[in-house]
Design a protein around this motif. Structure first.
Motif, PDB file in Angstrom:
ATOM      1  N   ALA A  26       0.835  -1.204   0.000  1.00  0.00           N
ATOM      2  CA  ALA A  26       0.000   0.000   0.000  1.00  0.00           C
ATOM      3  C   ALA A  26       0.869   1.252   0.000  1.00  0.00           C
ATOM      4  N   LEU A  27       1.917   1.249   0.806  1.00  0.00           N
ATOM      5  CA  LEU A  27       2.814   2.399   0.875  1.00  0.00           C
ATOM      6  C   LEU A  27       3.514   2.622  -0.462  1.00  0.00           C
ATOM      7  N   SER A  28       3.948   1.546  -1.083  1.00  0.00           N
ATOM      8  CA  SER A  28       4.608   1.634  -2.378  1.00  0.00           C
ATOM      9  C   SER A  28       3.687   2.269  -3.410  1.00  0.00           C
ATOM     10  N   ARG A  29       2.448   1.849  -3.392  1.00  0.00           N
ATOM     11  CA  ARG A  29       1.468   2.408  -4.332  1.00  0.00           C
ATOM     12  C   ARG A  29       1.240   3.895  -4.046  1.00  0.00           C
ATOM     13  N   MET A  30       1.118   4.234  -2.760  1.00  0.00           N
ATOM     14  CA  MET A  30       0.897   5.623  -2.368  1.00  0.00           C
ATOM     15  C   MET A  30       2.051   6.519  -2.826  1.00  0.00           C
ATOM     16  N   LEU A  31       3.277   5.998  -2.734  1.00  0.00           N
ATOM     17  CA  LEU A  31       4.460   6.776  -3.103  1.00  0.00           C
ATOM     18  C   LEU A  31       4.697   6.809  -4.612  1.00  0.00           C
ATOM     19  N   GLY A  32       3.973   5.976  -5.353  1.00  0.00           N
ATOM     20  CA  GLY A  32       4.126   5.944  -6.801  1.00  0.00           C
ATOM     21  C   GLY A  32       5.296   5.105  -7.276  1.00  0.00           C
ATOM     22  N   HIS A  33       5.767   4.189  -6.437  1.00  0.00           N
ATOM     23  CA  HIS A  33       6.863   3.301  -6.834  1.00  0.00           C
ATOM     24  C   HIS A  33       6.324   2.164  -7.691  1.00  0.00           C
ATOM     25  N   LYS A  34       7.139   1.698  -8.618  1.00  0.00           N
ATOM     26  CA  LYS A  34       6.696   0.629  -9.511  1.00  0.00           C
ATOM     27  C   LYS A  34       6.560  -0.705  -8.794  1.00  0.00           C
ATOM     28  N   ASP A  35       7.414  -0.947  -7.812  1.00  0.00           N
ATOM     29  CA  ASP A  35       7.240  -2.158  -7.010  1.00  0.00           C
ATOM     30  C   ASP A  35       7.763  -1.934  -5.596  1.00  0.00           C
ATOM     31  N   LYS A  36       7.407  -2.856  -4.720  1.00  0.00           N
ATOM     32  CA  LYS A  36       7.720  -2.686  -3.294  1.00  0.00           C
ATOM     33  C   LYS A  36       9.212  -2.709  -3.005  1.00  0.00           C
ATOM     34  N   SER A  37      10.015  -3.341  -3.858  1.00  0.00           N
ATOM     35  CA  SER A  37      11.456  -3.387  -3.587  1.00  0.00           C
ATOM     36  C   SER A  37      12.065  -1.986  -3.614  1.00  0.00           C
ATOM     37  N   GLU A  38      11.550  -1.119  -4.469  1.00  0.00           N
ATOM     38  CA  GLU A  38      12.046   0.266  -4.498  1.00  0.00           C
ATOM     39  C   GLU A  38      11.749   0.955  -3.168  1.00  0.00           C
ATOM     40  N   THR A  39      10.554   0.743  -2.652  1.00  0.00           N
ATOM     41  CA  THR A  39      10.166   1.337  -1.369  1.00  0.00           C
ATOM     42  C   THR A  39      11.040   0.803  -0.247  1.00  0.00           C
ATOM     43  N   LEU A  40      11.193  -0.515  -0.193  1.00  0.00           N
ATOM     44  CA  LEU A  40      11.984  -1.119   0.876  1.00  0.00           C
ATOM     45  C   LEU A  40      13.457  -0.735   0.778  1.00  0.00           C
ATOM     46  N   ASN A  41      14.013  -0.711  -0.422  1.00  0.00           N
ATOM     47  CA  ASN A  41      15.420  -0.352  -0.593  1.00  0.00           C
ATOM     48  C   ASN A  41      15.690   1.100  -0.203  1.00  0.00           C
ATOM     49  N   THR A  42      14.705   1.949  -0.378  1.00  0.00           N
ATOM     50  CA  THR A  42      14.880   3.369  -0.081  1.00  0.00           C
ATOM     51  C   THR A  42      14.650   3.703   1.380  1.00  0.00           C
ATOM     52  N   TYR A  43      13.646   3.083   1.999  1.00  0.00           N
ATOM     53  CA  TYR A  43      13.197   3.546   3.308  1.00  0.00           C
ATOM     54  C   TYR A  43      13.366   2.564   4.460  1.00  0.00           C
ATOM     55  N   ALA A  44      13.556   1.293   4.201  1.00  0.00           N
ATOM     56  CA  ALA A  44      13.465   0.305   5.281  1.00  0.00           C
ATOM     57  C   ALA A  44      14.722   0.142   6.118  1.00  0.00           C
ATOM     58  N   ASP A  45      15.830   0.730   5.752  1.00  0.00           N
ATOM     59  CA  ASP A  45      17.072   0.505   6.498  1.00  0.00           C
ATOM     60  C   ASP A  45      17.416   1.651   7.451  1.00  0.00           C
ATOM     61  N   LEU A  46      16.458   2.470   7.783  1.00  0.00           N
ATOM     62  CA  LEU A  46      16.780   3.690   8.505  1.00  0.00           C
ATOM     63  C   LEU A  46      16.758   3.588  10.023  1.00  0.00           C
ATOM     64  N   PHE A  47      16.107   2.562  10.566  1.00  0.00           N
ATOM     65  CA  PHE A  47      15.924   2.496  12.008  1.00  0.00           C
ATOM     66  C   PHE A  47      16.622   1.274  12.588  1.00  0.00           C
ATOM     67  N   ASP A  48      17.705   1.510  13.315  1.00  0.00           N
ATOM     68  CA  ASP A  48      18.473   0.415  13.898  1.00  0.00           C
ATOM     69  C   ASP A  48      17.653  -0.397  14.894  1.00  0.00           C
ATOM     70  N   ASP A  49      16.753   0.245  15.609  1.00  0.00           N
ATOM     71  CA  ASP A  49      15.991  -0.475  16.622  1.00  0.00           C
ATOM     72  C   ASP A  49      14.909  -1.378  16.036  1.00  0.00           C
ATOM     73  N   ASP A  50      14.695  -1.328  14.722  1.00  0.00           N
ATOM     74  CA  ASP A  50      13.727  -2.238  14.104  1.00  0.00           C
ATOM     75  C   ASP A  50      14.128  -3.691  14.302  1.00  0.00           C
ATOM     76  N   LEU A  51      15.430  -3.982  14.274  1.00  0.00           N
ATOM     77  CA  LEU A  51      15.884  -5.360  14.497  1.00  0.00           C
ATOM     78  C   LEU A  51      15.534  -5.820  15.902  1.00  0.00           C
ATOM     79  N   ASP A  52      15.672  -4.931  16.867  1.00  0.00           N
ATOM     80  CA  ASP A  52      15.292  -5.263  18.242  1.00  0.00           C
ATOM     81  C   ASP A  52      13.801  -5.559  18.340  1.00  0.00           C
ATOM     82  N   ARG A  53      12.996  -4.762  17.634  1.00  0.00           N
ATOM     83  CA  ARG A  53      11.550  -4.993  17.659  1.00  0.00           C
ATOM     84  C   ARG A  53      11.180  -6.337  17.045  1.00  0.00           C
ATOM     85  N   VAL A  54      11.863  -6.713  15.978  1.00  0.00           N
ATOM     86  CA  VAL A  54      11.608  -8.016  15.365  1.00  0.00           C
ATOM     87  C   VAL A  54      11.967  -9.124  16.344  1.00  0.00           C
TER      88      VAL A  54
END
Length: 101
Positions: free
Chosen positions: A45-73
């Motif tokens: 849904a986020l990828s579509r909202m941002l106008g990205h062609k596929d979710k990998s573009e969204t994840l590659n751009t935005y998903a590596d920004l928060f170090d504490d995400d690994l702790d949450r997982v």
């Protein structure tokens, strides 16, 4: 609204009047997308909202920004599976952990 101009547009004027750090509309987009992913938003849904062609573009751009995400997982997995029978080889006593390592 019209798209803001880089140097003298309505957005820059609003930022100056708000007396906050310099920020661009793109900065706000980036922050919003990053926070949404960190909060667990549906990436498709986020990828579509941002106008990205596929979710990998969204994840590659935005998903590596928060170090504490690994702790949450790790915490989420621990909570989900802590009631399951523990592994027989798992060392849980602190004094034995150092010896096992």
């Amino acid at each position: 609204m019209t798209r803001p101009h880089s140097y003298d547009g309505w957005f820059i004027g609003a930022v100056k009047r708000a007396k906050v750090q310099e920020i661009t509309p793109h900065d706000l987009r980036h922050t919003g997308a990053s926070l949404a992913i960190s909060a667990g938003a549906n990436v498709m849904a986020l990828s579509r909202m941002l106008g990205h062609k596929d979710k990998s573009e969204t994840l590659n751009t935005y998903a590596d920004l928060f170090d504490d995400d690994l702790d949450r997982v790790a915490n989420a997995m621990h909570k989900r599976y802590e009631a399951v029978t523990p592994c027989q080889n798992l060392v849980t006593e602190p004094d034995k952990i150092d010896k096992a390592a």
